[in-house]
Design an enzyme around this catalytic site. Structure first.
Site, mmCIF file in Angstrom:
data_model
loop_
_atom_site.group_PDB
_atom_site.id
_atom_site.type_symbol
_atom_site.label_atom_id
_atom_site.label_comp_id
_atom_site.label_asym_id
_atom_site.label_seq_id
_atom_site.Cartn_x
_atom_site.Cartn_y
_atom_site.Cartn_z
ATOM 1 N N ARG A 21 105.533 8.538 38.914
ATOM 2 C CA ARG A 21 105.503 9.070 40.276
ATOM 3 C C ARG A 21 106.655 8.485 41.084
ATOM 4 N NH1 ARG A 21 102.060 6.989 42.947
ATOM 5 N NH2 ARG A 21 101.021 5.678 41.413
ATOM 6 N N TYR B 23 106.718 15.408 35.965
ATOM 7 C CA TYR B 23 105.890 14.293 35.505
ATOM 8 C C TYR B 23 104.539 14.161 36.220
ATOM 9 C CZ TYR B 23 104.477 10.042 33.395
ATOM 10 O OH TYR B 23 103.764 9.147 32.670
ATOM 11 N N GLY B 24 103.500 14.006 35.479
ATOM 12 C CA GLY B 24 102.161 13.601 35.940
ATOM 13 C C GLY B 24 101.864 13.893 37.398
ATOM 14 N N GLY B 25 101.610 12.831 38.122
ATOM 15 C CA GLY B 25 101.180 12.947 39.509
ATOM 16 C C GLY B 25 102.168 13.677 40.413
ATOM 17 N N LYS C 168 96.719 13.825 42.117
ATOM 18 C CA LYS C 168 96.913 12.957 43.280
ATOM 19 C C LYS C 168 97.248 13.766 44.549
ATOM 20 C CE LYS C 168 96.174 9.015 41.242
ATOM 21 N NZ LYS C 168 96.505 8.787 39.887
ATOM 22 N N HIS D 174 90.455 6.969 45.086
ATOM 23 C CA HIS D 174 91.127 6.675 43.810
ATOM 24 C C HIS D 174 90.186 5.792 42.982
ATOM 25 C CE1 HIS D 174 95.063 4.960 41.856
ATOM 26 N NE2 HIS D 174 94.556 5.919 41.140
ATOM 27 N N SER E 103 97.054 1.912 40.551
ATOM 28 C CA SER E 103 97.585 2.569 39.363
ATOM 29 C C SER E 103 97.932 1.536 38.298
ATOM 30 C CB SER E 103 98.837 3.364 39.726
ATOM 31 O OG SER E 103 98.483 4.375 40.624
ATOM 32 N N ALA E 104 97.540 1.820 37.070
ATOM 33 C CA ALA E 104 97.785 0.963 35.898
ATOM 34 C C ALA E 104 97.169 -0.434 36.063
ATOM 35 C CB ALA E 104 99.273 0.881 35.572
ATOM 36 N N CYS E 105 95.993 -0.487 36.705
ATOM 37 C CA CYS E 105 95.275 -1.766 36.855
ATOM 38 C C CYS E 105 93.892 -1.725 36.209
ATOM 39 C CB CYS E 105 95.175 -2.141 38.322
ATOM 40 S SG CYS E 105 96.769 -2.601 39.007
ATOM 41 N N LYS F 145 91.593 1.246 35.519
ATOM 42 C CA LYS F 145 90.521 2.215 35.781
ATOM 43 C C LYS F 145 90.054 2.880 34.494
ATOM 44 C CE LYS F 145 92.675 4.556 38.870
ATOM 45 N NZ LYS F 145 93.818 3.629 38.903
ATOM 46 N N THR F 146 91.016 3.425 33.730
ATOM 47 C CA THR F 146 90.618 4.157 32.528
ATOM 48 C C THR F 146 89.892 3.224 31.564
ATOM 49 O OG1 THR F 146 92.459 5.652 32.859
ATOM 50 C CG2 THR F 146 91.451 5.658 30.669
ATOM 51 N N ASN F 147 90.397 2.005 31.420
ATOM 52 C CA ASN F 147 89.728 1.055 30.527
ATOM 53 C C ASN F 147 88.318 0.734 30.988
ATOM 54 O OD1 ASN F 147 91.335 -0.231 28.150
ATOM 55 N ND2 ASN F 147 92.829 0.268 29.739
ATOM 56 N N ASP G 185 89.566 8.339 37.454
ATOM 57 C CA ASP G 185 90.700 8.241 38.390
ATOM 58 C C ASP G 185 90.356 8.632 39.829
ATOM 59 O OD1 ASP G 185 93.492 7.548 38.583
ATOM 60 O OD2 ASP G 185 93.958 9.657 38.864
ATOM 61 N N ASN H 291 105.121 3.450 30.906
ATOM 62 C CA ASN H 291 104.208 4.390 31.555
ATOM 63 C C ASN H 291 103.949 5.603 30.648
ATOM 64 O OD1 ASN H 291 102.558 5.222 33.736
ATOM 65 N ND2 ASN H 291 104.179 6.529 34.542
ATOM 66 N N SER H 292 104.023 5.396 29.332
ATOM 67 C CA SER H 292 103.692 6.494 28.413
ATOM 68 C C SER H 292 102.202 6.823 28.570
ATOM 69 C CB SER H 292 104.015 6.114 26.964
ATOM 70 O OG SER H 292 103.394 4.896 26.619
ATOM 71 N N ARG H 293 101.862 8.087 28.390
ATOM 72 C CA ARG H 293 100.503 8.551 28.736
ATOM 73 C C ARG H 293 99.945 9.494 27.673
ATOM 74 N NH1 ARG H 293 98.245 7.065 34.090
ATOM 75 N NH2 ARG H 293 99.887 5.739 34.907
HETATM 76 P P1 GTP Z 1 96.384 4.790 36.135
HETATM 77 O O1 GTP Z 1 96.116 5.842 35.125
HETATM 78 O O2 GTP Z 1 97.821 4.584 36.405
HETATM 79 O O3 GTP Z 1 95.623 5.003 37.380
HETATM 80 O O4 GTP Z 1 95.946 3.373 35.446
HETATM 81 P P2 GTP Z 1 94.487 2.753 35.255
HETATM 82 O O5 GTP Z 1 94.055 2.098 36.512
HETATM 83 O O6 GTP Z 1 93.588 3.769 34.682
HETATM 84 O O7 GTP Z 1 94.773 1.579 34.194
HETATM 85 P P3 GTP Z 1 94.463 1.488 32.646
HETATM 86 O O8 GTP Z 1 93.025 1.341 32.354
HETATM 87 O O9 GTP Z 1 95.168 2.589 31.935
HETATM 88 O O10 GTP Z 1 95.165 0.100 32.310
HETATM 89 C C1 GTP Z 1 96.497 -0.167 32.702
HETATM 90 C C2 GTP Z 1 96.989 -1.418 32.062
HETATM 91 O O11 GTP Z 1 96.151 -2.508 32.390
HETATM 92 C C3 GTP Z 1 97.041 -1.326 30.555
HETATM 93 O O12 GTP Z 1 98.224 -1.927 30.100
HETATM 94 C C4 GTP Z 1 95.846 -2.123 30.113
HETATM 95 O O13 GTP Z 1 96.083 -2.691 28.852
HETATM 96 C C5 GTP Z 1 95.696 -3.160 31.214
HETATM 97 N N1 GTP Z 1 94.289 -3.559 31.420
HETATM 98 C C6 GTP Z 1 93.231 -2.750 31.639
HETATM 99 N N2 GTP Z 1 92.080 -3.459 31.750
HETATM 100 C C7 GTP Z 1 92.429 -4.756 31.610
HETATM 101 C C8 GTP Z 1 91.687 -5.974 31.643
HETATM 102 O O14 GTP Z 1 90.469 -6.021 31.828
HETATM 103 N N3 GTP Z 1 92.395 -7.132 31.466
HETATM 104 C C9 GTP Z 1 93.748 -7.122 31.271
HETATM 105 N N4 GTP Z 1 94.363 -8.279 31.112
HETATM 106 N N5 GTP Z 1 94.474 -5.984 31.229
HETATM 107 C C10 GTP Z 1 93.827 -4.816 31.395
HETATM 108 C C1 SPV Z 2 98.516 6.891 38.733
HETATM 109 O O1 SPV Z 2 99.705 6.588 38.871
HETATM 110 O O2 SPV Z 2 97.603 6.412 39.446
HETATM 111 C C2 SPV Z 2 98.129 7.843 37.672
HETATM 112 C C3 SPV Z 2 99.175 8.612 37.029
HETATM 113 O O3 SPV Z 2 96.963 8.026 37.381
HETATM 114 S S1 SPV Z 2 99.695 9.943 37.992
HETATM 115 O O4 SPV Z 2 98.951 11.123 37.629
HETATM 116 O O5 SPV Z 2 101.117 10.111 37.701
HETATM 117 O O6 SPV Z 2 99.472 9.651 39.388
HETATM 118 MN MN MN Z 3 94.073 5.880 34.426
#
Ligand code: GTP
Ligand code: SPV
Ligand code: MN
Length: 594
Positions: A73, A201-203, A210, A230, A252-254, A256-258, A277, A372-374
């Protein structure tokens, strides 16, 4: 007489001048055809839009390599175009609607020449939900068309639902020439319109995500008395079989999906995946908070996904369904024709191609998969998707979690004293930046409710809306805060995270059921160490103490930074929030101690 939707599409076609206009019906045959066009005819830079993968591990899957300048984004090119700059607020880039439209008209003139314009009718939320919204996106990218079919409920049924009405959200998208200097993601909240040009790209390009479901929807939510957030939505089942529904907002990338796909490390507990998300939150007739995921798919971070850390994500990717699975900017093993990324449990194969399609040397300091590969996958393939995902009103929420990525300061978990204090805590969270957007990574920035890039109006008004919203809830959920990312002196994560996060969810459930007390600190209610179930985990007690420590000196510095955030909003800041900050400072200077 032409219907409003037809008129709008004709108007866009007159401007963008595609060779062909194709109205998508959402069928499987159509998706196959679009993928074939992406493989055989369309190119992005020197790459075909799609590359067919072997399908052995991930059935019916395709690799997409985006333009190398177009991998995340672009927040600096994202604007809210409301007539009043103050309504957009200092948290958004602003341009007047007139100026923005003039610029976009120029940039869009003939931008689809030589290409096909795909018309994508879709719904956010299931058709039988009172909260479903009708939308139409046009795009000149097969990647976007195929992605939208996975992410939203796309097809003729949406067009039928729109009928003769002019009440639908419009998304005008063109990749144009992919020039990063002519890339704009513009929102017109008063027109229910998103206009995005120059990015695939994505968002930036999947406008139901988003752009609509957060930026425009947050604005609608304020007007209509609901919230677009979010957030993950999960159900946590305990050993007695009781399911507690929770939301979790993480930047983002903190994680959520996990979290949404968590496989419990504690026996007897199970996490059900409703959304990963976005959550739309309404107050039910019973005065409780109800949450619904408007999306139907997952656009998740591939890097780091493995059978060890994210088995349910892997199972979802490995299952065969009605929808194809897309990988974007992962590496490729050309011999096995399988995608590869750092963190997957497979050893590094020889002869990898990197995310740009170039030969990759295993000694290279650059990663093979883009950070940021998805992957894009249907939620209907998720083995932990529960039947109540189809409930028209969603599920009732007992706890809301807010998180941040902080290597220091924030403890593993805490609870707010009450709703108002919780809104303050959520509004003040700072997080270290990630590769999900184009900016420097690892820099601390304030990210209230994980919505800094996604709140479609002035954030001071947004805080007000949160405070008022809580007043209207007869039984508001309790508010919790988490940080999985604290590191020790060596820079290693102290908390194992991922599937072990169930231990924190269990603590939350125990709090909700009043089974345990908590330690009252200056920042809120922190666990008594013995109340965290550590069965089977081997973390020394002093490390756990470090994870829960509240350092008053560092928190005073934090308070000053929070004040800096609020200052931007001047008089618009709700006094209750400023009062909460003052109370925090008072507690920090007093004798509160863990
Ligand atoms: P967006 O799709 O961008 O919104 O990301 P997200 O919030 O869904 O994050 P996601 O679950 O894809 O994880 C993003 C990164 O954080 C990845 O590199 C994971 O490996 C890392 N991560 C997720 N959960 C944990 C955790 O509990 N501990 C640690 N150390 N890293 C984590
Ligand atoms: C984020 O960045 O929070 C995502 C990826 O989930 S995107 O769809 O590009 O916003
Ligand atoms: Mn996610």
């Amino acid at each position: 007489m032409a219907k409003p939707v037809e008129e709008w599409v004709e108007e866009v076609a007159r401007l963008t001048k595609p060779d062909k206009v194709h109205w998508c019906d959402g069928s499987e045959e159509e998706a196959e055809k679009l993928v074939r066009i992406g493989i055989e005819e369309e190119r992005i830079g020197d790459q075909p839009v799609f590359h067919a993968l072997s399908g052995r591990t991930f059935p019916n899957s395709f690799l997409h390599r985006s333009h190398p300048t177009d991998v995340a984004r672009t927040e600096h090119l994202t604007y809210i175009c409301h007539p009043d700059e103050q309504t957009a607020g200092p948290n958004n880039n602003w341009m007047s609607p007139g100026e923005a439209k003039e610029m976009l008209l120029n940039l869009s003139e003939g931008c689809m020449r030589g290409r096909t314009m795909y018309v994508l009718p879709y719904l956010m939320c299931q058709a039988n939900s009172p909260y479903a919204r009708n939308c139409v996106q046009v795009t000149d990218s097969t990647y976007v068309a195929v992605s939208m079919r996975i992410m939203a409920r796309m097809g003729t049924h949406a067009l039928e639902r729109i009928g003769n009405s002019d009440d639908f959200v419009k998304g005008l998208h063109s990749i144009a020439d992919l020039d990063p200097n002519r890339r704009y993601i513009m929102h017109f909240p008063q027109d229910n319109l998103v206009w995005s040009i120059g990015s695939g790209y994505g968002g930036n390009a999947l406008l139901g995500k988003k752009c609509f479901s957060l930026r425009i929807a947050s604005w609608l939510g304020r007007r209509e008395g609901w919230l677009a957030e979010h957030m993950v939505i999960i159900g946590v089942e305990d050993p007695e079989g009781t399911v507690t529904y929770m939301t979790a907002a993480l930047p983002s990338a903190c994680g959520k999906t996990n979290l949404a796909f968590l496989e419990s490390a504690l026996p007897g507990y199970k996490v059900w995946t409703l959304g990963d998300d976005i959550a739309w939150l309404h107050i039910g007739p019973d005065g409780r908070l109800w949450a619904l995921n408007p999306e139907a798919g997952v656009f998740g971070v591939a890097r780091g996904v493995s059978r060890a850390t994210s088995p349910n994500v892997m199972r979802t990717l490995e299952s065969d369904g009605f929808y194809p699975t897309l990988f974007t900017n992962t590496a490729l093993d050309p011999r096995s024709n399988e995608p590869w990324w750092e963190g997957i449990d497979e050893p590094v194969p020889d002869g990898l191609e990197d995310w740009r399609g170039r030969p990759w040397d295993r000694g290279s300091s650059a990663p093979a998969a883009h950070p940021n590969s998805r992957f894009t996958v249907s939620l209907f393939q998720c083995p932990t998707r529960p039947p109540e995902s189809d409930e028209p009103r969603g599920v009732p929420i007992s706890a809301m979690i807010f998180g941040a990525r902080r290597t220091r300061l924030l403890p593993l978990v805490w609870e707010s004293f009450d709703w108002q204090h919780g809104v303050f805590c959520a509004s003040s969270l700072g997080s270290e930046t990630t590769a999900a957007a184009m900016h420097e990574v690892g820099v601390l920035r304030r990210d209230p409710m994980a919505m800094a890039p996604f709140c479609g109006y002035n954030m001071a008004d947004y805080f007000r809306h949160w405070l008022d919203f809580g007043q209207k809830l007869a039984c508001p959920p309790r508010l919790f805060f988490v940080n999985w990312f604290r590191v020790d002196e060596d820079g290693s994560f102290i908390w194992p995270g991922f599937n072990e996060n169930i231990r924190v969810l269990k603590w939350i459930i125990d709090r909700l059921n009043n089974r345990i007390s908590a330690c009252e600190t200056a920042i809120g209610l922190v666990p008594n160490l013995d109340d965290l179930d550590m069965t089977g985990l081997n973390i020394p007690r002093d490390k756990m103490e470090q994870l829960l420590e509240i350092d008053h000196g560092s928190w005073s510095v934090e308070a000053a930074d929070i004040e800096h955030l609020y200052r931007q909003f001047g008089d618009r800041m709700p006094p209750e929030i400023l009062q909460e900050l003052a109370s925090l400072r008072k507690r920090l200077s007093g004798s509160y101690r863990l």
